[in-house]
Design a protein around this motif. Structure first.
Motif, PDB file in Angstrom:
ATOM      1  N   ASN A   9       0.796  -1.227   0.000  1.00  0.00           N
ATOM      2  CA  ASN A   9       0.000   0.000   0.000  1.00  0.00           C
ATOM      3  C   ASN A   9       0.829   1.279   0.000  1.00  0.00           C
ATOM      4  OD1 ASN A   9      -2.415  -1.374  -0.072  1.00  0.00           O
ATOM      5  ND2 ASN A   9      -2.570  -1.498   2.139  1.00  0.00           N
ATOM      6  N   LEU A  11       1.146   4.473  -1.743  1.00  0.00           N
ATOM      7  CA  LEU A  11       0.144   5.134  -2.590  1.00  0.00           C
ATOM      8  C   LEU A  11       0.778   6.048  -3.637  1.00  0.00           C
ATOM      9  CD1 LEU A  11      -2.582   6.106   0.064  1.00  0.00           C
ATOM     10  CD2 LEU A  11      -2.505   4.075  -1.385  1.00  0.00           C
ATOM     11  N   GLY A  15      -4.863  10.292  -4.888  1.00  0.00           N
ATOM     12  CA  GLY A  15      -5.768  10.432  -3.757  1.00  0.00           C
ATOM     13  C   GLY A  15      -6.498   9.165  -3.470  1.00  0.00           C
ATOM     14  N   PRO A  16      -6.492   8.700  -2.200  1.00  0.00           N
ATOM     15  CA  PRO A  16      -5.741   9.271  -1.096  1.00  0.00           C
ATOM     16  C   PRO A  16      -4.233   9.260  -1.372  1.00  0.00           C
ATOM     17  CG  PRO A  16      -7.275   7.598  -0.298  1.00  0.00           C
ATOM     18  CD  PRO A  16      -7.283   7.534  -1.772  1.00  0.00           C
ATOM     19  N   THR A  17      -3.576  10.335  -0.968  1.00  0.00           N
ATOM     20  CA  THR A  17      -2.127  10.427  -1.113  1.00  0.00           C
ATOM     21  C   THR A  17      -1.477   9.959   0.192  1.00  0.00           C
ATOM     22  OG1 THR A  17      -2.088  12.725  -0.335  1.00  0.00           O
ATOM     23  CG2 THR A  17      -2.364  12.379  -2.712  1.00  0.00           C
ATOM     24  N   PRO A  18      -0.173   9.662   0.151  1.00  0.00           N
ATOM     25  CA  PRO A  18       0.468   9.175   1.376  1.00  0.00           C
ATOM     26  C   PRO A  18       0.348  10.181   2.520  1.00  0.00           C
ATOM     27  CG  PRO A  18       2.050   9.306  -0.463  1.00  0.00           C
ATOM     28  CD  PRO A  18       0.744   9.764  -0.983  1.00  0.00           C
ATOM     29  N   SER A  19       0.045   9.682   3.689  1.00  0.00           N
ATOM     30  CA  SER A  19      -0.116  10.561   4.850  1.00  0.00           C
ATOM     31  C   SER A  19       1.140  10.442   5.714  1.00  0.00           C
ATOM     32  CB  SER A  19      -1.360  10.106   5.624  1.00  0.00           C
ATOM     33  OG  SER A  19      -1.763  11.075   6.539  1.00  0.00           O
ATOM     34  N   GLN A 196      -7.638  14.646   1.236  1.00  0.00           N
ATOM     35  CA  GLN A 196      -6.833  13.475   0.874  1.00  0.00           C
ATOM     36  C   GLN A 196      -5.954  13.688  -0.342  1.00  0.00           C
ATOM     37  OE1 GLN A 196      -9.897  13.979  -0.030  1.00  0.00           O
ATOM     38  NE2 GLN A 196     -10.591  12.677  -1.678  1.00  0.00           N
ATOM     39  N   ALA A 202      -6.055  11.920   5.613  1.00  0.00           N
ATOM     40  CA  ALA A 202      -7.024  10.906   5.190  1.00  0.00           C
ATOM     41  C   ALA A 202      -8.271  11.586   4.608  1.00  0.00           C
ATOM     42  CB  ALA A 202      -7.402  10.020   6.382  1.00  0.00           C
ATOM     43  N   LYS A 319       0.749  -3.557  -7.978  1.00  0.00           N
ATOM     44  CA  LYS A 319       0.099  -3.635  -6.666  1.00  0.00           C
ATOM     45  C   LYS A 319       0.367  -4.977  -5.969  1.00  0.00           C
ATOM     46  CE  LYS A 319      -4.472  -4.021  -4.523  1.00  0.00           C
ATOM     47  NZ  LYS A 319      -4.081  -3.613  -3.192  1.00  0.00           N
ATOM     48  N   SER A 327      -2.569   4.351 -10.309  1.00  0.00           N
ATOM     49  CA  SER A 327      -3.916   4.325 -10.890  1.00  0.00           C
ATOM     50  C   SER A 327      -3.881   4.119 -12.391  1.00  0.00           C
ATOM     51  CB  SER A 327      -4.648   5.628 -10.587  1.00  0.00           C
ATOM     52  OG  SER A 327      -4.874   5.722  -9.203  1.00  0.00           O
TER      53      SER A 327
END
Lengths: 386, 386
Positions: A9, A11, A15-19, A196, A202, A319, A327
């Motif tokens: 995961n 990213l 979106g969602p982008t890495p937090s 996000q 998030a 993935k 995406s």
């Protein structure tokens, strides 16, 4: 290689982008009561820190909803049923503006833009010929579904000259942070954003900024949850109208504090650097950009899938084998493009990691290139820009 | 005593309720893409685990909004503009049903209930005399602002006998989890709930369950963000219509897994025990309940502030000196009642902690009682019930 050895995961989707850890962690700080002075101060500080991102001196309001909620809020608060509007449709999110306007019974004139292109001055002029004085003009700053960035400042000037009373409404959900925006200077009447995306928070919060003239010409439609006037009045004192997503506001505060420290123009410049490096990698891999040159985005890079390859398989491999969430295209672009995001808190080395995963997946699925060439090009580009 | 020595922000307000560590932490599990099989499975599992809490076999939908969003969703999806409806108003949240119905141009007949009381059969009958066949009847399962619990099963039976086609709509936001609900058996047509109440999840998610006949008679109103039909169809496959509050869904999954393990009836019984113990403490402290006996709630206990004391000062003291967030009255009840919540993941010893803080604050503000008598009564009550 064992897939369990790759971090899952990661990213690289828009979106969602890495937090970042400190942003996620802020949500754990403590349970907090939303009708307390400390939380009200937090909301007020968020509003203040949002202003330079929007490029406005008016106060953006914070909503507990996904980005689509903020789009509905704008349509419901700025138009009355039966109003004529012009909508630029250059992808799924232009289509969403259209659908929301239709759902709320506005008369919609569409500027249909070929996916991957930007609307031309001529197309916009033609729309105003067909619909001379629309209540509002709806567009994306960045069409997330195609990776095309639209030149909002030029388009806003054209709209203003064609019909000065038309409200200029911009969905900047996947743009804010990645591109500088000057709402006041460009005379934008409504701008929306979402937690996000550029903020690395998030999903669950969205933001709406309105111009002074928008605030003065609110609709008479039925509204309650998305009553922006009620939100604005309360949020001047840090009080949201309804119980807000407290933990996400805590994260937002951490994110905005970080962005403020970096500097809003510097944050956009960082995105520009990553985007350049990403395009250098695409070129080195023998792939083509999906978006025309004048519309490339700092938020994400859309790449054409070569005719001999299966785009969906490449992304599934990225993935499943390598833990990288990249995406693809939506609807008619499914399988035809790869959308690689560098939006929000993506560091230069996270970009390298994502490109390495993409290279592995491309190699597995039969694309012929020298492994490492994309990453090398990106590294060279990054190093030359630093 | 130094206020810094007390744990701050211990929540004894009726939402947000305390979030257990494993529930908060679940939100950090990993960044997650909402259009992935793993997230779709998580949404589906949440829906499945929600069903026994609602007491229904139909699928509750999950919305990214605060509870008020779920109320609007029900009004917008089940009524058409101009419909006649009956609304029970026994506090702020009954008032909210009224305001939303009025905002969406329904013709509202109000059952005005004295705060702290439950509506009587006679009052309901009179409303149906004034408005014989309303489209829907709106009520709270638990009126959070007064701490009054309404007997939904009896009232639903009465409504059904007076007007079989009227939709029975229940705001169970501060009730679900604390009281057993049997939506299908009682013929409820819409029930709403929110993440920050019985679930101990941060605010930002709300839930709506509709009966089969509600799903078959959806309105023709303009709707988009709160289009329940669209949500239901997607969520059958775990796909929310719009980007959901991913981190809150992760927390929800952890919370529901915990509640499922405890058992839904056992979770309600736990609330009943805490509520009994809390009432025993109130009695021992020489204070009176605000709510009449037949309407006491398992979710929160509303206490009358003695005439010689300042209710607001008691709560400020509890918060500022002792870190305990206990709620007061809203609007006309401001300063007149204390609302002490034991909703969600409040353990027996957290209840004791909260009561001890309340005793300290009461003592500071001049209430005369034997310190420890409330806590002792609560402990005795709890021990006798275990």
């Amino acid at each position: 290689m064992d897939r369990e050895l790759f971090t899952p995961n990661r990213l690289f989707c828009p979106g969602p982008t890495p937090s970042p850890w400190h942003v996620k962690q802020a949500a754990l700080d403590s349970d907090i009561y939303h009708r307390s002075k400390e939380f009200e101060a937090m909301v007020s500080e968020c509003s203040t820190m949002l202003k330079p991102l929007f490029g406005t001196t008016t106060q953006p309001v914070i909503l507990t909803s996904s980005g689509t909620g903020s789009l509905e809020a704008v349509v419901v608060n700025l138009t009355n049923s039966g109003d004529s509007v012009i909508v630029v449709v250059g992808g799924v999110f232009g289509g969403r503006w259209r659908k929301i306007n239709e759902a709320f019974e506005n008369k919609v004139t569409v500027v249909q833009v070929e996916y991957g292109l930007a609307p031309t001055a001529k197309q916009i002029e033609e729309a105003f010929n067909a619909c001379p004085k629309p209540k509002a003009f709806f567009i994306q700053a960045n069409e997330t579904s195609t990776g095309a960035r639209f030149d909002i400042s030029t388009i806003a000037a054209q709209v203003r000259s064609l019909s000065p009373d038309t409200l200029m409404v911009v969905d900047a959900i996947s743009s804010l942070g990645a591109h500088s925006l000057d709402m006041d200077k460009n005379g934008l009447d409504a701008v929306t954003a979402g937690s996000q995306k550029g903020f690395g928070v998030a999903p669950g919060l969205s933001f709406v900024a309105l111009s002074n003239r928008s605030w003065k010409s609110l609709s008479s439609r039925s509204k309650f949850y998305f009553d922006l006037e009620k939100e604005r009045k309360g949020q001047e004192l840090g009080r949201t109208a309804w119980t807000p997503a407290v933990s996400l506001v805590q994260s937002l505060h951490a994110s905005l504090t970080h962005i403020t420290k970096i500097g809003v123009p510097q944050f956009a410049q960082h995105h520009e650097r990553l985007a350049k490096a990403c395009r250098a990698a695409v070129n080195a891999l023998g792939l083509e950009l999906f978006v025309e040159k004048n519309a490339v985005s700092n938020a994400l890079t859309a790449i054409k899938v070569p005719a001999n390859l299966d785009g969906s398989k490449i992304l599934t491999t990225a993935k499943i084998r390598y833990g990288a969430i990249i995406s693809g295209g939506q609807d008619e672009l499914k399988g035809r493009i790869i959308r690689f995001s560098h939006l929000g808190f993506v560091s230069p080395f996270m970009l390298i990691e994502g490109l390495a995963a993409l290279e592995f997946a491309l190699a597995d699925e039969g694309h012929r290139f020298n492994l490492g060439s994309g990453v090398t090009a990106a590294m060279q580009s990054l190093r030359s820009q630093l």
